[in-house]
Design an enzyme around this catalytic site. Structure first.
Site, PDB file in Angstrom:
ATOM      1  N   PRO A 150     -40.646  41.062 -10.021  1.00 22.03           N
ATOM      2  CG  PRO A 150     -42.580  40.110 -10.913  1.00 22.03           C
ATOM      3  CD  PRO A 150     -41.147  39.797 -10.599  1.00 22.03           C
ATOM      4  CE1 TYR A 151     -42.185  40.970  -1.481  1.00 15.51           C
ATOM      5  CE2 TYR A 151     -40.053  39.870  -1.537  1.00 15.51           C
ATOM      6  CZ  TYR A 151     -41.084  40.446  -0.824  1.00 15.51           C
ATOM      7  OH  TYR A 151     -41.011  40.498   0.555  1.00 15.51           O
ATOM      8  CB  ALA A 152     -36.494  42.038  -6.360  1.00 12.70           C
ATOM      9  CB  THR A 154     -42.401  46.237  -4.688  1.00 11.30           C
ATOM     10  OG1 THR A 154     -42.147  45.019  -3.972  1.00 11.30           O
ATOM     11  CG2 THR A 154     -43.258  45.949  -5.894  1.00 11.30           C
ATOM     12  CE  LYS A 155     -41.176  43.990   0.535  1.00  9.46           C
ATOM     13  NZ  LYS A 155     -41.844  44.655   1.670  1.00  9.46           N
TER      14      LYS A 155
END
Length: 242
Positions: A150-152, A154-155
């Site tokens: 999920p985080y990766a 967005t980045k």
């Protein structure tokens, strides 16, 4: 030209806070943006002014167009212009793909992706010639660690936005780059991790330590100041972990 001016989003804590204080020492007038932690934002301003610099704190949700517009307005009305924008505001939500909480995912997308578009829009319109825009990605994109999808994701979007914006600002003499930190000893990184996990990540890099916010602030200082030939790049600042 009047004194060089920097806006630092997410400037009350972690890498943003360290970057704001470093730019203050470098001679920038600094606008410390924060979302909710007014006490820490004021502490950052006090640290900058105590060292002889100039700074103000301005509250704004980076995903809200009106609030970010007011943030940039405050920078221009107080310091007569904007030369550097450091977009360090962000949030992290970790989960396996099979167990994603979509409400949490949407909240992170709002800050990390929409926020980058909102801040990037104002920066592209207002940063003066000879300026710099710096965003933050993550080295997790290369590590492909479980639970970080999920985080990766967005980045990955942040990197795409940043690289395309660099080309859209052709002819303006404004550099646009993104920094992709490795494991760094900030509250965002340490929260929810046990000692063994932290120790394992600290030894993953050949330098066998976690990054410090000062490591990233040094790079911010370089990109905001003397570096004029690095543009449209993702810089992996991670001690050699990938």
């Amino acid at each position: 030209m009047s004194k060089r001016v920097a806006i630092v989003t997410g400037g009350s804590r972690g890498i943003g806070r360290e970057s704001a204080e470093r730019l203050g020492r470098d001679g920038f007038a600094v606008v410390v943006n924060y979302a909710g932690n007014e006490t820490e934002a004021k502490a950052a301003v006090e640290a900058i002014t105590a060292a002889g610099g100039e700074a103000i704190a301005v509250r704004a949700d980076v995903a809200e167009v009106d609030q970010v517009t007011a943030l940039f307005d405050a920078a221009e009305s107080t310091f007569d212009g904007i030369d550097v924008v450091i977009h360090a505001a962000g949030t992290m939500y970790l989960a396996p793909v099979a167990d994603i909480d979509f409400d949490a995912l949407d909240r992170m997308h709002r800050t990390n992706i929409r926020g980058t578009f909102v801040v990037g829009q104002q920066a592209s319109r207002r940063v003066r010639e000879g300026g710099a825009i710096v965003t933050f990605s993550t080295s997790v994109l290369g590590l492909r660690m479980p639970n970080y999808a999920p985080y990766a994701a967005t980045k990955g979007a942040v990197e795409a936005i940043t690289m395309i914006l660099a080309k859209e600002l052709r002819g303006r003499d404004i550099t646009v780059n993104t920094i992709a930190p490795g494991p760094t000893a900030t509250a965002l990184f340490l929260d929810g991790k046990d000692d063994q996990t932290i120790a394992t990540l600290a030894h993953a890099a050949p330098l066998e330590r976690l990054g410090h916010p000062t490591d990233l602030a040094d790079l911010v200082s370089f990109l905001a100041g003397p570096s004029r030939w690095i543009n449209g790049q993702t810089i992996r600042s991670n001690g050699g972990i990938v």
